[in-house]
Scaffold this motif. Structure first.
Motif, mmCIF file in Angstrom:
data_model
loop_
_atom_site.group_PDB
_atom_site.id
_atom_site.type_symbol
_atom_site.label_atom_id
_atom_site.label_comp_id
_atom_site.label_asym_id
_atom_site.label_seq_id
_atom_site.Cartn_x
_atom_site.Cartn_y
_atom_site.Cartn_z
ATOM 1 N N THR A 1 0.335 -4.747 -2.037
ATOM 2 C CA THR A 1 1.142 -6.248 -2.492
ATOM 3 C C THR A 1 0.610 -7.424 -1.852
ATOM 4 O OG1 THR A 1 2.926 -4.696 -3.031
ATOM 5 C CG2 THR A 1 3.145 -7.308 -2.938
ATOM 6 N N ALA A 2 0.119 -7.309 -0.650
ATOM 7 C CA ALA A 2 -0.449 -8.546 0.147
ATOM 8 C C ALA A 2 -1.660 -9.109 -0.396
ATOM 9 C CB ALA A 2 -0.308 -8.269 1.621
ATOM 10 N N VAL A 3 -2.597 -8.051 -0.768
ATOM 11 C CA VAL A 3 -3.719 -8.368 -1.120
ATOM 12 C C VAL A 3 -3.839 -8.866 -2.740
ATOM 13 C CG1 VAL A 3 -6.150 -7.683 -1.902
ATOM 14 C CG2 VAL A 3 -5.097 -6.736 0.057
ATOM 15 N N GLY A 4 -2.624 -8.676 -3.508
ATOM 16 C CA GLY A 4 -2.565 -9.394 -4.724
ATOM 17 C C GLY A 4 -2.184 -8.266 -5.890
ATOM 18 N N PHE A 5 -2.041 -7.005 -5.630
ATOM 19 C CA PHE A 5 -1.627 -6.131 -6.699
ATOM 20 C C PHE A 5 -0.323 -5.718 -6.434
ATOM 21 C CE2 PHE A 5 -1.204 -1.625 -8.220
ATOM 22 C CZ PHE A 5 -1.429 -1.741 -9.662
ATOM 23 N N TRP A 6 0.379 -5.950 -7.499
ATOM 24 C CA TRP A 6 1.920 -5.505 -7.793
ATOM 25 C C TRP A 6 1.952 -4.414 -8.676
ATOM 26 C CZ3 TRP A 6 6.072 -5.042 -5.104
ATOM 27 C CH2 TRP A 6 7.171 -4.931 -5.675
ATOM 28 N N TRP A 7 2.490 -3.461 -8.224
ATOM 29 C CA TRP A 7 2.395 -1.934 -8.833
ATOM 30 C C TRP A 7 3.074 -2.118 -10.263
ATOM 31 C CZ3 TRP A 7 5.557 1.692 -10.854
ATOM 32 C CH2 TRP A 7 4.964 2.889 -11.215
#
Length: 462
Positions: free
Chosen positions: A329-335
């Protein structure tokens, strides 16, 4: 760790009437799905799978792997049950892993090295076509969801778009350590997929069911699903998630605090990472809960005592799982964003042309061809035993069946489930102890014949 176990009541007949009826119904399901698929494909309502219910092409052939596959099948059928019952445990695990690896590799080689292995993951729709374009992993993760939908210049290929970024990451990492290309990727999938032949019996034995573990070994080794473990990323997923469940079982049963914490961290990290390999792997949850339920039920101090004893392991697992989610999530991918876009992408392709009212039951026929003919009888016996018996060899296949049912009813698994459901399929042989002892070799033969027939009559696709 407790090792005492109750034995299931055995039928006096090798093939009792209820099993015969179940087998006949399973055969009718497979034959009916093949017939209906042929009819629909010849009309104006194709099911988008030439060899339905399997996603494959009709192409009878022999190959360099044929003699080896026959030899492995014969060896396991003739000697597997005896060796599983008598070998020292660690030696049995080594033999089990070696046999499963050889079985999978031999089946893949029926199609030849290039077509059966090295070329599988380099096809246009596959993961490896995107690996060279990933020059910056954080940027790839941050921009991943923007490339999921089809009909745009930079859309991901079919398999990459249909999964969270963890699946692509696995192959990028392989490439980064010098194992790039179709051959190394294929071998990695086989070696990882064969881990199920270790993880499944280890989980059973850890939960106090050594007899069930030893009985299951030949069935896990000769699993017809090995046709798709070699080679597909789903085979790799099956090996990793089954290993995570084995680690979870060890973590919540061991009295060694250091081992509990380490295995808990490993289990939590891999189970959470599994959700970033395939969206459908959230359905591993029933299996994880089954492991916890068996461990808690068997603890001499009851649930509260088990929670105190397993607290360190459960805390470690939770911390590791949260860390994986936070990192992505921190890197930018929201499941959840990825999941909702994948549902849209799913219906941009041939899934929109695959009729739910055919695939909702034809999927189960594909399941039987991957899990083997014994699976139908095992599931029936599990359901019968469930009210009075919550042993690991009952709860684990029951949980796998529940996950499969949820996936099937969702409408997001229309065809190709012979490989997509591998992470659940590997847990169905756990119930082999419920089969009459006199029938087990016959079921092994039936499973081997299924795998060999599929691999020699059809050319499986991805």
């Amino acid at each position: 760790m407790l090792t005492t176990q109750a034995q299931p009541r055995q039928d006096s007949a090798a093939f009792p009437r209820a099993d015969r009826i179940t087998t006949a119904l399973a055969a009718a399901l497979v034959i009916g799905s093949i017939t209906a698929g042929l009819v629909l494909n010849l009309t104006d309502t194709p099911v988008q799978a030439e060899a339905a219910p399997l996603y494959a092409l009709w192409q009878p052939h022999l190959g360099p792997g044929t003699p080896a596959a026959l030899a492995v099948a014969a060896a396991v059928i003739l000697h597997g049950p005896r060796l599983a019952a008598t070998l020292a445990w660690r030696r049995l695990l080594a033999v089990s892993y070696a046999a499963a690896t050889l079985w999978t590799f031999s089946l893949a080689m029926i199609d030849g090295w290039q077509r059966g292995l090295a070329g599988r993951l380099t096809a246009q729709a596959e993961y490896l076509t995107e690996v060279d374009g990933v020059t910056d992993i954080p940027t790839m993760l941050r921009e991943f969801t923007g490339r999921i939908l089809d009909y745009q210049p930079d859309s991901w290929t079919t398999h990459v778009s249909g999964h969270p970024p963890g699946a692509l990451l696995m192959f990028v990492w392989l490439d980064r350590i010098g194992l790039g290309g179709g051959g190394p990727a294929a071998i990695a999938c086989i070696l990882a997929g064969a881990l199920a032949a270790l993880a499944v019996p280890v989980t059973l034995r850890t939960l106090g069911q050594e007899s069930a573990a030893r009985t299951a070994v030949p069935f896990v080794v000769l699993l017809p699903g090995a046709v798709w473990i070699g080679v597909s990323a789903d085979g790799l997923f099956a090996g990793l998630t089954s290993t995570a469940l084995a680690l979870l079982a060890i973590a919540v049963t061991t009295a060694r605090q250091g081992t509990a914490a380490a295995c808990g961290l490993g289990a939590g990290a891999v189970l959470a990472f599994g959700c970033y390999l395939s969206y459908g792997l959230v359905l591993i949850a029933p299996l994880a809960l089954a492991v916890l339920a068996v461990a808690a039920r068997r603890h001499p101090a009851g649930l509260r005592g088990w929670l105190r004893a397993a607290g360190r392991a459960l805390t470690a697992a939770l911390i590791a799982a949260v860390a994986v989610v936070v990192a992505f999530t921190a890197v930018g991918f929201w499941w959840l964003d990825g999941y909702h876009l994948v549902v849209q992408r799913y219906y941009q392709g041939i899934a929109s042309e695959r009729a739910y009212d055919y695939w909702v039951w034809a999927n189960l026929a594909a399941l039987l061809l991957s899990a083997g003919p014994a699976a139908a009888v095992i599931v029936r016996r599990v359901l019968v035993a469930l009210p009075r018996d919550q042993s690991a060899y009952v709860l684990l296949p029951a949980a796998a069946a529940l996950s499969i049912a949820a996936a099937d009813l969702s409408g997001l698994s229309k065809a190709e489930v012979e490989r997509i459901w591998l992470p659940f399929i590997v847990w169905l042989p756990v119930g082999a102890l419920l089969l009459p002892a006199a029938s087990r070799r016959g079921w092994l033969i039936a499973g081997a014949i299924t795998a060999l027939t599929v691999n020699h009559l059809l050319l499986t696709i991805w």
